[in-house]
Each structure stands twice: as structure tokens, then as C-alpha cells.
Design a protein around this motif. Structure first.
Motif, short mmCIF file in Angstrom:
data_model
loop_
_atom_site.label_atom_id
_atom_site.label_comp_id
_atom_site.label_asym_id
_atom_site.label_seq_id
_atom_site.Cartn_x
_atom_site.Cartn_y
_atom_site.Cartn_z
N THR A 41 33.27 -10.63 -60.62
CA THR A 41 31.90 -11.07 -60.85
C THR A 41 30.88 -9.94 -60.95
OG1 THR A 41 31.58 -11.34 -58.45
CG2 THR A 41 32.32 -13.29 -59.72
N HIS A 42 31.09 -8.85 -60.23
CA HIS A 42 30.11 -7.77 -60.26
C HIS A 42 30.73 -6.51 -59.68
CE1 HIS A 42 29.70 -9.73 -56.34
NE2 HIS A 42 29.17 -8.62 -55.87
N ASN A 91 22.39 -5.71 -53.87
CA ASN A 91 22.50 -6.99 -53.21
C ASN A 91 23.58 -7.80 -53.91
OD1 ASN A 91 20.37 -6.53 -51.39
ND2 ASN A 91 18.86 -7.05 -52.97
N PRO A 98 25.80 -10.66 -55.24
CA PRO A 98 25.68 -12.11 -55.47
C PRO A 98 26.62 -12.87 -54.54
CG PRO A 98 25.93 -10.92 -57.54
CD PRO A 98 26.21 -9.94 -56.45
N LEU A 99 26.27 -14.10 -54.26
CA LEU A 99 27.12 -14.93 -53.42
C LEU A 99 28.42 -15.24 -54.14
CD1 LEU A 99 24.43 -17.43 -52.07
CD2 LEU A 99 25.50 -15.54 -50.82
#
Length: 471
Positions: free
Chosen positions: A42-43, A2, A4-5
Motif C-alpha cells: 500500500t505504501h 504518517n 495509512p491505516l
């Protein structure tokens, strides 16, 4: 996973401002970076990374040549967590050891095939490839001292090679821009030309003939220095940061003949090339060389935690141990238990999923096939692969391989378009290079090549516009 925003604009601007104010990046023009703001990653998962604006990007550089098993591997995070709870750190000084370091040293020696009946029996651990190559300088010179030949101090390397950025490692490397800062190289380091066929071939010269000629530059240098003064030759099996320079198949056999003729140690710097990158556990298997020392880092933990080291063969190790007494060299984090625990888990994945074999037999040949198709693009003069490293030569004239003017920075234009097109490629001059995660599938390769082609189309449009404007 999932995702992240994306970061809110205010949050992103805050991170970029703090970055510009406090973070000195490696190999960076900080004024230029501050003007445009750093891209914030970020990811990541699998072969993809995401930036702060939510763009998904294929990481065709495996971070920095290192995330061999891909991102988001729970087993590696679990290994680090377990070891941190059990024993987060202890040193290897004062006649102490830790089980993860011992197990990893034994595992690496088991994985490294013997050469000429000589096994790799020992490992010296570091935190990086740079530290490992600094260690090589100490090991090589200590070895020759103990052999009663202290005059053997000179280490020969190659121009455009990269062996790290510490003072000794940058000296071993042959990057002119690095040598221009800090009064490098240090004494006792000499360089020969690189085996770059497309840049250095003579008219009508075959790749096979060039490979032999390029290897003999080593012999010429040895004779010029005096064989009795030369300690070692260090080289990357495939030059990575220099632009994925893949030597002709005739190069390494001739180098091996030369080092053996003059009794010189051979250091195979496999920081990039080991742990499946070329379809073998170690690159010396791929090229049939017989090194005395093997530098490793990056892929040993897939970059999840810092770890590097040197594999030392039996002949060198026996001299150091039996004649040397105390070896006055080491690092606080040599054999760090958490790093070694993660490395063991990483090797389990590489072995369990047969990733080196997959690169050798399946995805590597498929990458070569798809990459070769890019030579139909008007910008691409040459496309080369070796396992899971590859490079494109961007040229102005495909027939003559005439380069673009340096001032046009065509490679940097293409790199920017790669990011915007959803793929990370690295520009080395006008060579665009990749080193994807070894877990990349055929479908991932198709997606990557499509993104690269889009970036090439955008770059072609830009350079055509510049040419029309008479830049």
C-alpha cells in the motif's frame, strides 16, 4: 511519514479478488496466486514498504533492483509534477526533441568514464532494459552492416543470464524456462556457460584459475562459430536474476582480452549494476572493462517512472551517424520528457548524497562484514557480496556444499519466512539474494541481517522437520 491505516478485511478481499480476476502478473503461476491471494503493498518510505495488513517490511530488493534512492523522495515527485504541467509528452521522431531528454543524454555521457580514450557520446532512450537490449541487437547488426561485414550477426551471451523478457531480450538471456516458451532463442544468438564458481569449479580449482577458464569458454565459442560471424558478446557484470553470480576477479580482464583479439563488440548490461549499485556510477569501472555499449534502466530513475536506454561509445556512434543514414528503429516513449526530468532529479540525489561513494567506502563493506557473519548458520554454505548486491547459498551440508533436493523448494520456504520476518529477499533456486536501496544505513543493515537470521532459523526448523519425516 504518517502511515495509512491497514485496509479493512472487506476492502483487501475486494482488491485480491479483482487482482485474481483481471491482472496477469509477470512470471507468475496465476492459479497458485489466486488460491492464496496476492500480498497488497500500500505504501513505502525510505527502505521500508507496508502491506495492506499494516506489516512494515524492509525492502531488501529495492522493489526489483531499482529504488536506489529509497521511497518517498519529494524531489522526484516534484520533478514529475513540474514536467507534467509544462510538457507531459512529446515524441523524439520527426526531427524534434525536448530539453529533459537532451539534458539527460548529456549528463549520462558526462558521468560515464571514457574507456581507452573513447568517450560515450550518445544515448538511445527506451522505456525498459528489455527494450534497450532489443535496441542493442539492432545497433550491433547495423554497425557491422555499415562496416562492410554483414555476416557478423551472431551475439554470444551466457546461460542463466537475464537480459529482459521481450522476444529478442529473452533470446539474449540464458534462462532455460524462458526459452521453453515461445520457440526461443531466435536465430543468431548463442550461449556459453556462466562464471559460477561454486557450481562449476573443478576439484581443487582456485577461484582465480576458474575465472580464466570460464572466460575462455567465450574464446572457444567464437572459434567454433567463426570469428568473422560474431558481432558481440553481451553480459551482466554481476548476474542478477540468475542468483547474484559474482565472477572471480580474473574473469573480466580475460574476457576483455578475448573480445579485443577478435574485434568483437562488448555490451555491458548494467540494468541492475549501474548508478551506484556496485559502488561506482557504472559497473564497467568496477571490473575494468571497456564496453562499446552499456545497457541501463531501473536505477536511472530509481524506478519512480519507467526509463531505460543504451550508452553508445564514440567509435560505434560515429559509424552509425556518418555512414548510416536513417536508423529505422525507435519507440513512442523514447526520451519521454517526464521520465527524463525524474531521471535528472534522481541523478542529483545520487550525486548530492554521494551514494555510489557511500556504497563503495562505507555501507558496502559493512554489508559484506555483516553478511559474512551469516555463514555461521547451519543452512548457509556461502555468503557473497559485491557493493549492494549479495547472495546466500542454502545447503544441506556445509562442508561439501551439497544442495537440498529441488523438490523441497528450500529457497521458496525461506522466502515466505522472510516476508513473515519483516524483510524481502528473492529466492533463485536455493540462493537467497538481496539488492537493498543505496540509502540504507548501517543501522538498517543490522535490522535487515537480524530479520534474515530469523527467517533462516524458521527455514532450518522446517527442513529439519522434513528430513526427520523422510521427505
Amino acid at each position: 511519514m504518517n502511515a495509512p491505516l491497514p485496509l479493512a478485511d472487506a476492502h483487501l478481499r475486494e482488491v485480491q479478488a479483482l487482482d485474481a480476476a483481471h491482472f496477469l502478473h509477470p512470471f507468475t503461476d496465476h492459479q497458485a496466486l489466486a488460491q492464496r491471494g496476492a500480498r497488497v503493498i500500500t505504501h513505502a518510505s525510505g527502505v521500508h514498504i507496508w502491506d495492506a495488513r499494516g506489516q512494515r517490511i524492509i525492502d531488501a530488493m529495492s522493489g526489483l533492483w531499482c529504488v536506489n534512492v529509497g521511497y518517498g523522495r519529494q524531489a522526484l515527485a516534484d520533478a514529475a509534477y513540474r514536467q507534467m504541467l509544462l510538457l507531459p509528452y512529446y515524441n523524439a521522431f520527426f526531427q524534434t526533441t525536448t530539453e529533459p531528454a537532451v539534458r539527460l543524454a548529456a549528463r549520462l555521457c558526462e558521468l560515464a568514464p571514457p574507456v581507452d580514450g573513447r568517450a560515450f557520446t550518445h544515448v538511445f532512450f527506451t522505456s525498459s532494459g528489455s527494450e534497450a537490449n532489443d535496441t542493442n541487437v539492432r545497433l550491433v547488426r547495423r554497425y557491422w552492416d555499415l562496416m562492410g561485414q554483414p555476416q557478423r550477426k551472431v551475439i554470444i551471451s551466457r546461460r542463466n543470464a537475464y537480459h529482459g523478457s521481450t522476444v529478442a531480450a529473452a533470446s539474449l538471456g540464458g534462462m532455460a524456462a524462458m526459452h521453453a516458451q515461445g520457440d526461443l532463442p531466435i536465430p543468431g544468438i548463442e550461449h556459453i556457460e556462466q562464471p559460477h564458481y561454486w557450481a562449476l569449479r573443478q576439484p581443487g580449482e582456485s577461484a582465480a584459475d576458474f575465472g580464466v577458464r570460464a572466460a575462455r569458454w567465450l574464446e572457444e565459442k567464437i572459434l567454433a562459430i567463426g570469428p568473422e560471424r560474431v558481432a558481440a558478446f553481451i553480459a551482466e557484470p554481476v548476474q542478477g536474476a540468475g542468483g547474484v553470480i559474482i565472477p572471480p576477479e580474473t574473469y573480466w580482464p580475460e574476457v576483455q582480452r578475448i573480445v579485443e583479439r577478435y574485434g568483437i563488440l562488448l555490451i555491458s548490461d548494467e540494468v541492475i549494476c549501474a548508478f551506484g549499485r556496485l559502488g561506482h556510477w557504472f559497473a564497467y569501472e568496477r571490473f575494468g572493462t571497456r564496453p562499446d555499449l552499456v545497457t541501463f534502466a531501473k536505477g536511472v530513475t530509481s524506478g519512480y517512472v519507467p526509463l531505460g536506454g543504451v550508452l553508445v561509445n564514440e567509435r560505434v556512434a560515429r559509424v552509425l551517424i556518418e555512414r548510416g543514414g536513417e536508423f529505422t528503429h525507435g519507440y513512442t516513449y523514447s526520451g519521454h520528457p517526464v521520465a527524463c526530468a525524474v531521471a535528472l532529479a534522481n541523478l542529483d540525489i545520487l550525486q548530492g548524497e554521494a551514494l555510489p561513494q557511500r556504497v563503495r567506502d562505507d555501507t558496502g563493506p559493512y554489508l559484506a562484514q555483516r553478511f559474512a557473519e551469516l555463514t555461521d548458520h547451519p543452512l548457509v554454505g556461502v555468503a557473497e557480496t559485491c557493493g549492494f548486491v549479495a547472495g546466500l547459498m542454502l545447503v544441506r551440508d556445509k562442508a561439501t556444499l551439497q544442495p537440498w533436493p529441488d523438490t523441497w523448494e528450500v529457497g521458496m520456504i525461506c522466502r515466505a519466512h522472510c516476508f513473515d520476518s519483516g524483510v524481502v529477499m528473492r529466492a533463485v533456486g536455493d540462493r537467497m539474494i538481496i539488492a537493498p536501496p543505496l540509502v540504507m544505513t548501517r543501522a538498517d543493515i543490522d535490522d535487515m541481517v537480524a530479520c534474515i537470521r530469523t527467517a533462516l532459523d524458521k527455514t532450518w526448523a522446517d527442513v529439519q522437520q522434513k528430513a526427520a519425516a523422510g521427505s
